[in-house]
Motif scaffolding. Sequence first.
Motif, PDB file in Angstrom:
ATOM      1  N   ALA A 305       0.829  -1.209   0.000  1.00  0.00           N
ATOM      2  CA  ALA A 305       0.000   0.000   0.000  1.00  0.00           C
ATOM      3  C   ALA A 305       0.863   1.258   0.000  1.00  0.00           C
ATOM      4  N   LYS A 306       1.959   1.211   0.740  1.00  0.00           N
ATOM      5  CA  LYS A 306       2.854   2.371   0.800  1.00  0.00           C
ATOM      6  C   LYS A 306       3.436   2.667  -0.584  1.00  0.00           C
ATOM      7  N   ALA A 307       3.830   1.609  -1.290  1.00  0.00           N
ATOM      8  CA  ALA A 307       4.384   1.790  -2.627  1.00  0.00           C
ATOM      9  C   ALA A 307       3.336   2.359  -3.583  1.00  0.00           C
ATOM     10  N   VAL A 308       2.106   1.872  -3.490  1.00  0.00           N
ATOM     11  CA  VAL A 308       1.028   2.374  -4.348  1.00  0.00           C
ATOM     12  C   VAL A 308       0.757   3.848  -4.058  1.00  0.00           C
ATOM     13  N   LEU A 309       0.701   4.210  -2.779  1.00  0.00           N
ATOM     14  CA  LEU A 309       0.438   5.606  -2.414  1.00  0.00           C
ATOM     15  C   LEU A 309       1.596   6.522  -2.822  1.00  0.00           C
ATOM     16  N   GLU A 310       2.814   6.022  -2.726  1.00  0.00           N
ATOM     17  CA  GLU A 310       3.959   6.821  -3.179  1.00  0.00           C
ATOM     18  C   GLU A 310       3.889   7.057  -4.684  1.00  0.00           C
ATOM     19  N   GLN A 311       3.502   6.039  -5.419  1.00  0.00           N
ATOM     20  CA  GLN A 311       3.394   6.172  -6.870  1.00  0.00           C
ATOM     21  C   GLN A 311       2.308   7.185  -7.239  1.00  0.00           C
ATOM     22  N   ALA A 312       1.271   7.258  -6.412  1.00  0.00           N
ATOM     23  CA  ALA A 312       0.152   8.162  -6.703  1.00  0.00           C
ATOM     24  C   ALA A 312       0.568   9.627  -6.703  1.00  0.00           C
ATOM     25  N   ALA A 313       1.685   9.934  -6.047  1.00  0.00           N
ATOM     26  CA  ALA A 313       2.151  11.325  -6.021  1.00  0.00           C
ATOM     27  C   ALA A 313       2.517  11.822  -7.411  1.00  0.00           C
ATOM     28  N   LEU A 397      -7.830   0.758  -2.520  1.00  0.00           N
ATOM     29  CA  LEU A 397      -7.010   1.821  -3.121  1.00  0.00           C
ATOM     30  C   LEU A 397      -7.180   1.893  -4.635  1.00  0.00           C
ATOM     31  N   ARG A 398      -7.377   0.739  -5.257  1.00  0.00           N
ATOM     32  CA  ARG A 398      -7.494   0.720  -6.730  1.00  0.00           C
ATOM     33  C   ARG A 398      -8.881   0.279  -7.188  1.00  0.00           C
ATOM     34  N   GLY A 399      -9.864   0.398  -6.304  1.00  0.00           N
ATOM     35  CA  GLY A 399     -11.234   0.082  -6.694  1.00  0.00           C
ATOM     36  C   GLY A 399     -11.439  -1.369  -7.069  1.00  0.00           C
ATOM     37  N   ASN A 400     -10.702  -2.264  -6.426  1.00  0.00           N
ATOM     38  CA  ASN A 400     -10.818  -3.691  -6.741  1.00  0.00           C
ATOM     39  C   ASN A 400     -11.945  -4.342  -5.932  1.00  0.00           C
ATOM     40  N   LEU A 401     -13.142  -3.863  -6.191  1.00  0.00           N
ATOM     41  CA  LEU A 401     -14.318  -4.367  -5.498  1.00  0.00           C
ATOM     42  C   LEU A 401     -15.534  -4.001  -6.339  1.00  0.00           C
ATOM     43  N   GLY A 402     -16.498  -4.905  -6.394  1.00  0.00           N
ATOM     44  CA  GLY A 402     -17.737  -4.595  -7.095  1.00  0.00           C
ATOM     45  C   GLY A 402     -17.631  -4.648  -8.598  1.00  0.00           C
ATOM     46  N   ARG A 403     -16.595  -5.298  -9.115  1.00  0.00           N
ATOM     47  CA  ARG A 403     -16.483  -5.473 -10.559  1.00  0.00           C
ATOM     48  C   ARG A 403     -15.843  -6.820 -10.849  1.00  0.00           C
ATOM     49  N   GLU A 404     -16.076  -7.306 -12.054  1.00  0.00           N
ATOM     50  CA  GLU A 404     -15.617  -8.645 -12.427  1.00  0.00           C
ATOM     51  C   GLU A 404     -14.104  -8.755 -12.319  1.00  0.00           C
TER      52      GLU A 404
END
Length: 763
Positions: A305-313, A397-404
């Motif tokens: 999660a830390k790596a994903v949030l850092e990339q989001a910058a 964090l990446r919306g991995n819910l509620g979709r196929e």
Amino acid sequence: MAIDSSNRIDSGDSPEFKPYHHPAAGWGAAKSVTEFMIGKEKEPILGSRAILKMNHENGGFDCPGCAWPDSIKGIHLDICENGIKHVTWEMTHKRVGPEFFARHSVSELATWSDHDLENQGRLTEPMSYDPDTDHYVPISWADAYALAGTALRELDDPDQAAFYTSGRLGNEATFLYQLMARELGTNNLPDCSNMCHEASGRALQAALGTGKGTCDLADWETTDALFILGVNAASNAPRMLTALAEADRRGARIVHINPLVEAGATRTIIPHEFRNMATFHATSTSTLNLQPRIGGDFALLRGMAKAVLEQAASDPHALDQQFIERYTHGFEEYRAAVAATPWSLIEEQSALTEAEVREAARVYGEADRSIISWCLGVTQHEHGVDTIREIVNLLLLRGNLGREGAGPSPVRGHSNVQGNRTCGIDNTPPARFLDRLDEVCGITAPRANGYDVVGTIEAMQAGKLRVFMAMGGNFALAAPDSAYTFEALRKCDLTIQVSTKLNRSHLVHGTRALILPCLGRTERDEQRGGLQQTSVEDSMAMVHLSKGMKKPASPHLRSEPAIVAGIARAALPDSTTAWEHYVEDYDRIRDTMAEVLDGFEDFNRRVRLPLGFRIKQPARELIFLTPSGKAEFSTAALPDTTPEPGTLSLATVRSHDQWNTTIYSDDDRYRGIKNLRTLVFMNRDDMRERGLSEFDEVDITSIARDGSRRSVQRYKVVPYNIPRGCAAGYMPELNVLCAIGDFSTQSDQPIMKNLTVVIERSA
């Protein structure tokens, strides 16, 4: 074959260890199944017929092994090695009748190994313990029901009884069982979930408002990335190998996260893929294998999660901002918690490098759709709930819910353990369920919470629980702190075991004891209304029918619904519940269930559809039954997973040639072990530090939270690829090391995957 007092199946052969380098399943599985059916059980014809009926619609029966869902593609041989062994073990020609019990006292049988107890065959008649002779003696069904009913009626308080459930119990019997308990006046309904996936249910309920995963098998077939945590797929969910192989072939990334690199996390040959079998062509089942220390999964997930949030910058596509804003609550607090977690702490607690964690995060970030799946390697820890909530955090964090192709996907163990909970086996039942049960069934169910597994054992010890009943399973052997549990069971006035085969729980009993033999999943269930079918729910919330194919092992066997109804009628003589009416035709049970249980509307029609039906999961539709009405981020701090100097963290695991507490042999093919179960896997550097070599004998001593110690002696050391500071050995032998008080304060589960131990050379 000699019989001794340990779990060792004494064949006289010396133990062997040779690291396994072959694909999982394939010809090794085919050879093992053939040897088991022909050489050991001598059931080649019935075993072969069972293969053609197991896990198939149109009159097939559900495998009584794992809860992996049936193929949605209509695979004709949707089976696995362990499933075939499990079914053949049930269909054995061997019998345990009154003559057997007349020859062997309980004291003698208590010295036998657990393998040899079950290997005697199928129980054939109800038996009652005679304390004067120390033998089980025959008892009629009417007298057995009367004995149980009298004991329950004479209790000073209905909470002096507890009703345990194993995952093998079908939905219809489950519903009747909980109805009986609640009509009696208790919510003492412990179940095997209390020891395996309680953490999953609590975490998902808190985060998403549902206690189950949101994925189905179609999601596994369309996802871009699979993250598999704490799962030994080749042994514990072997049919998952098909999904992994198919994912690899279509280019999905597969990341396995486990202290041990298991065979299923490398390569496989799927037995029903005949061309690959003929050409010995193996398919990869992994893109990346990471080995965190025991308990280090939380730190790894936080690092991803830390790596994903850092990339989001610098990358606006790293996060699904629209999803986060619309469907989640607590994101900014979570972002701050992640930012406050330094990489040095993540490395220390995961025992992985920052580069390794970032590689996993890269796979996750590049995937449009990701599934995260986990099993007991995640749940049986003090911080299991926090770890699973971190899984949900990462998915959100990446919306991995509620979709196929996206979402959380726990791997449940036993075939209907999820169905047991769905259909009412819950010591902390929700008010909505109890209200519906009262309205439909005309009872007044108690509202006070009941005992879970640990609470049940402690209540027995304290003399607060006088009657204990178990539907299936092997409670005495599956529970923690074996000596304490045995002593507790022996304090009961009456223990009742509904079983198919002889096991340790029949020999660790109360003052009085009943063995009530039931039909197996493979056997025909004839009632007054004709041939019956029962339903089960798999790990992904699919509910489908199961119909036995084989003549019962004995004419004296009863179905599980019939046994529950017989005891209920004897215990509740004034009950207005139509117990006998229900048992005549299980459609009548399902009609009542349809009125009580959310998602079971029109049950009898829908369960007869091809492959049955899936219970709706609100979170899959982005409906979150949480206080905020949104998916909840959590902000727990990383726990300290590093062992104290001189100690190791030990996880109990299953061998390949066992299922739960049922042990087929002393071999563990995928870990390279032959003729040995009393072992401990250790890192070579940890062995060297203690002056140990392969097969040296050691004593293993656990240190409980309260400072008490428990030991096993003369276990053999096996060097293994496992992180420093970690060790592993087999359950149920090592359950003795888990103190009754060493349970998670988050889930109340015994922490059997994270015991603090000292390992020393035997004197």
